[in-house]
Write an enzyme that holds these catalytic residues in place. Structure first.
Site, PDB file in Angstrom:
ATOM      1  N   GLU A 109      -3.912   0.542   9.096  1.00 32.65           N
ATOM      2  CA  GLU A 109      -4.941  -0.476   9.242  1.00 32.65           C
ATOM      3  C   GLU A 109      -4.693  -1.317  10.488  1.00 32.65           C
ATOM      4  OE1 GLU A 109      -6.138  -1.135   4.575  1.00 32.65           O
ATOM      5  OE2 GLU A 109      -4.568  -2.395   5.375  1.00 32.65           O
ATOM      6  N   CYS A 122      -4.425  -7.154  15.655  1.00 28.47           N
ATOM      7  CA  CYS A 122      -3.157  -6.972  14.938  1.00 28.47           C
ATOM      8  C   CYS A 122      -3.031  -5.481  14.664  1.00 28.47           C
ATOM      9  CB  CYS A 122      -3.225  -7.788  13.650  1.00 28.47           C
ATOM     10  SG  CYS A 122      -1.809  -7.578  12.569  1.00 28.47           S
ATOM     11  N   CYS A 129       6.061   1.392   5.737  1.00 28.37           N
ATOM     12  CA  CYS A 129       7.199   0.693   6.334  1.00 28.37           C
ATOM     13  C   CYS A 129       8.420   0.970   5.476  1.00 28.37           C
ATOM     14  CB  CYS A 129       6.935  -0.815   6.380  1.00 28.37           C
ATOM     15  SG  CYS A 129       8.236  -1.767   7.222  1.00 28.37           S
ATOM     16  N   CYS A 133      10.653  -5.136   2.186  1.00 31.54           N
ATOM     17  CA  CYS A 133      10.632  -6.564   1.843  1.00 31.54           C
ATOM     18  C   CYS A 133       9.768  -6.735   0.582  1.00 31.54           C
ATOM     19  CB  CYS A 133      10.072  -7.382   2.998  1.00 31.54           C
ATOM     20  SG  CYS A 133      11.019  -7.174   4.516  1.00 31.54           S
ATOM     21  N   CYS A 136       5.994  -8.142   0.631  1.00 27.79           N
ATOM     22  CA  CYS A 136       5.031  -7.574   1.576  1.00 27.79           C
ATOM     23  C   CYS A 136       4.399  -6.310   0.995  1.00 27.79           C
ATOM     24  CB  CYS A 136       5.756  -7.250   2.884  1.00 27.79           C
ATOM     25  SG  CYS A 136       4.740  -6.332   4.064  1.00 27.79           S
ATOM     26  N   GLU A 185       7.533  -1.563  10.949  1.00 26.14           N
ATOM     27  CA  GLU A 185       8.528  -2.326  11.697  1.00 26.14           C
ATOM     28  C   GLU A 185       8.562  -1.736  13.112  1.00 26.14           C
ATOM     29  OE1 GLU A 185      10.406  -4.997  11.788  1.00 26.14           O
ATOM     30  OE2 GLU A 185      11.219  -4.192  13.666  1.00 26.14           O
ATOM     31  N   SER A 241      10.986 -12.429  11.914  1.00 20.10           N
ATOM     32  CA  SER A 241      10.628 -12.779  10.533  1.00 20.10           C
ATOM     33  C   SER A 241      11.884 -13.235   9.807  1.00 20.10           C
ATOM     34  CB  SER A 241      10.010 -11.560   9.843  1.00 20.10           C
ATOM     35  OG  SER A 241       8.820 -11.200  10.515  1.00 20.10           O
ATOM     36  N   CYS A 360      -1.855 -11.596   6.582  1.00 21.76           N
ATOM     37  CA  CYS A 360      -0.447 -11.251   6.758  1.00 21.76           C
ATOM     38  C   CYS A 360       0.125 -10.609   5.505  1.00 21.76           C
ATOM     39  CB  CYS A 360       0.384 -12.503   7.036  1.00 21.76           C
ATOM     40  SG  CYS A 360      -0.108 -13.353   8.500  1.00 21.76           S
TER      41      CYS A 360
HETATM   42  N1  SAH Z   1       7.812  -5.571  10.330  1.00 23.09           N
HETATM   43  C1  SAH Z   1       7.427  -6.662  11.196  1.00 23.09           C
HETATM   44  C2  SAH Z   1       5.934  -6.864  11.279  1.00 23.09           C
HETATM   45  C3  SAH Z   1       5.294  -6.968   9.963  1.00 23.09           C
HETATM   46  S1  SAH Z   1       4.222  -8.132   9.340  1.00 23.09           S
HETATM   47  C4  SAH Z   1       8.080  -7.933  10.709  1.00 23.09           C
HETATM   48  O1  SAH Z   1       8.642  -7.927   9.638  1.00 23.09           O
HETATM   49  O2  SAH Z   1       8.053  -8.929  11.414  1.00 23.09           O
HETATM   50  C5  SAH Z   1       4.085  -9.585  10.190  1.00 23.09           C
HETATM   51  C6  SAH Z   1       4.509 -10.831   9.439  1.00 23.09           C
HETATM   52  O3  SAH Z   1       3.869 -10.983   8.156  1.00 23.09           O
HETATM   53  C7  SAH Z   1       5.997 -10.831   9.171  1.00 23.09           C
HETATM   54  O4  SAH Z   1       6.504 -12.078   9.521  1.00 23.09           O
HETATM   55  C8  SAH Z   1       6.044 -10.633   7.681  1.00 23.09           C
HETATM   56  O5  SAH Z   1       7.233 -11.100   7.122  1.00 23.09           O
HETATM   57  C9  SAH Z   1       4.832 -11.411   7.217  1.00 23.09           C
HETATM   58  N2  SAH Z   1       4.430 -11.090   5.840  1.00 23.09           N
HETATM   59  C10 SAH Z   1       4.636  -9.943   5.166  1.00 23.09           C
HETATM   60  N3  SAH Z   1       4.144 -10.035   3.924  1.00 23.09           N
HETATM   61  C11 SAH Z   1       3.610 -11.263   3.800  1.00 23.09           C
HETATM   62  C12 SAH Z   1       2.927 -11.947   2.750  1.00 23.09           C
HETATM   63  N4  SAH Z   1       2.701 -11.343   1.594  1.00 23.09           N
HETATM   64  N5  SAH Z   1       2.510 -13.207   2.972  1.00 23.09           N
HETATM   65  C13 SAH Z   1       2.724 -13.802   4.165  1.00 23.09           C
HETATM   66  N6  SAH Z   1       3.346 -13.200   5.202  1.00 23.09           N
HETATM   67  C14 SAH Z   1       3.795 -11.946   5.024  1.00 23.09           C
END
Ligand code: SAH
Length: 382
Positions: A109, A122, A129, A133, A136, A185, A241, A360
């Site tokens: 997406e 974005c 991934c 986490c 996420c 990532e 992050s 996000c």
């Molecule tokens: N893998 C990369 C990019 C991914 S997403 C990273 O971890 O940075 C981009 C941002 O969205 C990251 O800061 C991630 O931690 C955040 N994110 C992921 N899930 C989320 C959620 N459920 N609510 C708010 N932010 C979230």
């Protein structure tokens, strides 16, 4: 002399690879690819001008190429790597999420967000991934595969084309910012991501001509890759992050913290800032009663005070079935105030695209999720 039999490994089928695309190749490789098709090398420049400069990707648009060869060149170097499976929009059409299907059936997406004076795309760097986490949505799905540079650039190209075609609310426009905050990532798909950034930011005809400073790479904190990135001579913005100032909690929120600790990640971030002259963004998802205590705000401020940094607080977007939810707004405000009191620039991220699961951490590409764009346009309820 005796020739000894060579033992060969059993044949393992190679994982399907996306077709090579113009955007995977640097200038020399583009010429070589065109010459391999029996065409003079300068056709590579012609194709590149069409694709990167005019955002043209169909044979009919390339009238300076010999009519009989256009389609062959297009098919060989501009294969359609991603097909839009579904489009969703909200915020009066100013936010638009696209679900893409790749040639092997993998889904990814991207989200296009229009603000007054800027347009941000974005992008995803992987299908799924592997970082796991727990808060996420993408992290829950596991890794399907890395995207190719061509597949990453295609997300930006298609958005740029959509904007020039006046097909988005707000009239014609240009992509001003690219953020690697979609699925995946980016530093776990290092080579393709670097190539994609070069193709996005090299001037026409070698790339789309987007400013390098307008590209943000967001990482979970893969320390060796952050250090390598610092040496690329690409002054993109780095976002880290973090989500917790202490290892005990970060080990849980960001499993890769068991390998690279908060202190290691921040040391790499400060070295990145020194090497590139760019402030680092610290991303912090605000999770109610998990990481939003006043003492954690103070601990975070203690780690960041005096550093070249900007803090982005992101109210958690709860994923389906999650036990976690967003911080209470008053608690988030208190947290923000404590960071600001330490003279650290801090903002609360707006959460565009919530109602289309485009916010996000919500990207979990599956063809059966979301609603057809027509339902949204018609105002039909979920
Ligand atoms: N893998 C990369 C990019 C991914 S997403 C990273 O971890 O940075 C981009 C941002 O969205 C990251 O800061 C991630 O931690 C955040 N994110 C992921 N899930 C989320 C959620 N459920 N609510 C708010 N932010 C979230």
């Amino acid at each position: 002399m005796e020739v000894l039999p060579v033992s060969r490994p059993a044949r393992v089928p190679a994982p399907p690879k996306p077709q090579v695309h113009l955007a995977d190749l640097d200038a020399a490789a583009r010429r070589a690819a065109v010459e391999a098709l029996g065409e003079p090398g300068f056709r590579a420049d012609q194709l590149s001008r069409h694709y990167f400069g005019r955002l043209a990707d169909s044979a009919e648009e390339m009238t300076d190429l010999p009519a009989g060869r256009r389609e062959a060149l297009r098919q060989a170097l501009l294969p359609r790597l991603l097909i839009a499976e579904r489009e969703l929009s909200c915020d009066d059409g100013m936010t638009r999420k696209t679900l893409w299907r790749a040639g092997d059936g993998a889904f990814v997406e991207s989200v296009l967000m229009r603000y007054p004076g800027r347009v941000t795309i974005c992008v995803s760097s992987q299908a799924g991934c592997g970082m796991a986490c727990p808060f996420c949505a993408t992290g829950q799905s596991g890794l399907t595969r890395n995207l190719s540079a061509g597949e990453i650039v295609t997300q930006v190209f298609n958005a740029a084309k959509l904007l020039t075609a006046r097909a988005m609310a707000g009239g014609p426009g240009r992509i001003s910012n690219v953020v690697f905050m979609g699925m995946g990532e980016p530093l776990a798909n290092y080579a393709a991501v670097i190539t994609a950034i070069r193709r996005m930011t090299d001037p026409v005809p070698h790339g789309l001509g987007i400013s390098r400073r307008a590209v943000t790479l967001s990482t979970i904190g893969l320390v060796p890759a952050i250090r390598r990135l610092a040496g690329e001579g690409l002054p993109v913005r780095l976002a880290v992050s973090l989500h917790s100032p202490d290892d005990a909690l970060r080990d849980e929120l960001v499993p890769v913290n068991r390998r690279w600790k908060v202190a290691d990640v921040l040391a790499a971030a400060w070295d990145y800032a020194a090497a590139t002259g760019r402030r680092v963004s610290i991303e912090y998802a605000m999770i109610r009663d998990v990481n939003d205590q006043p003492w954690r705000a103070d601990a975070l401020a203690g780690l960041l005070a005096g550093r070249p940094v900007h803090v982005n607080l992101i109210p958690l977007n709860p994923t389906p079935g999650s036990r976690w939810t967003a911080s209470d707004p008053a608690v988030a405000a208190e947290f923000e105030g404590r960071i600001a009191a330490a003279n650290i620039p801090v903002t609360v991220r707006d959460t565009r695209g919530r109602e289309i699961d485009g916010a996000c951490g919500q990207l979990a590409a599956r063809a059966d999720r979301g609603r057809p764009a027509a339902d949204i346009a018609a105002g039909r309820p979920r």
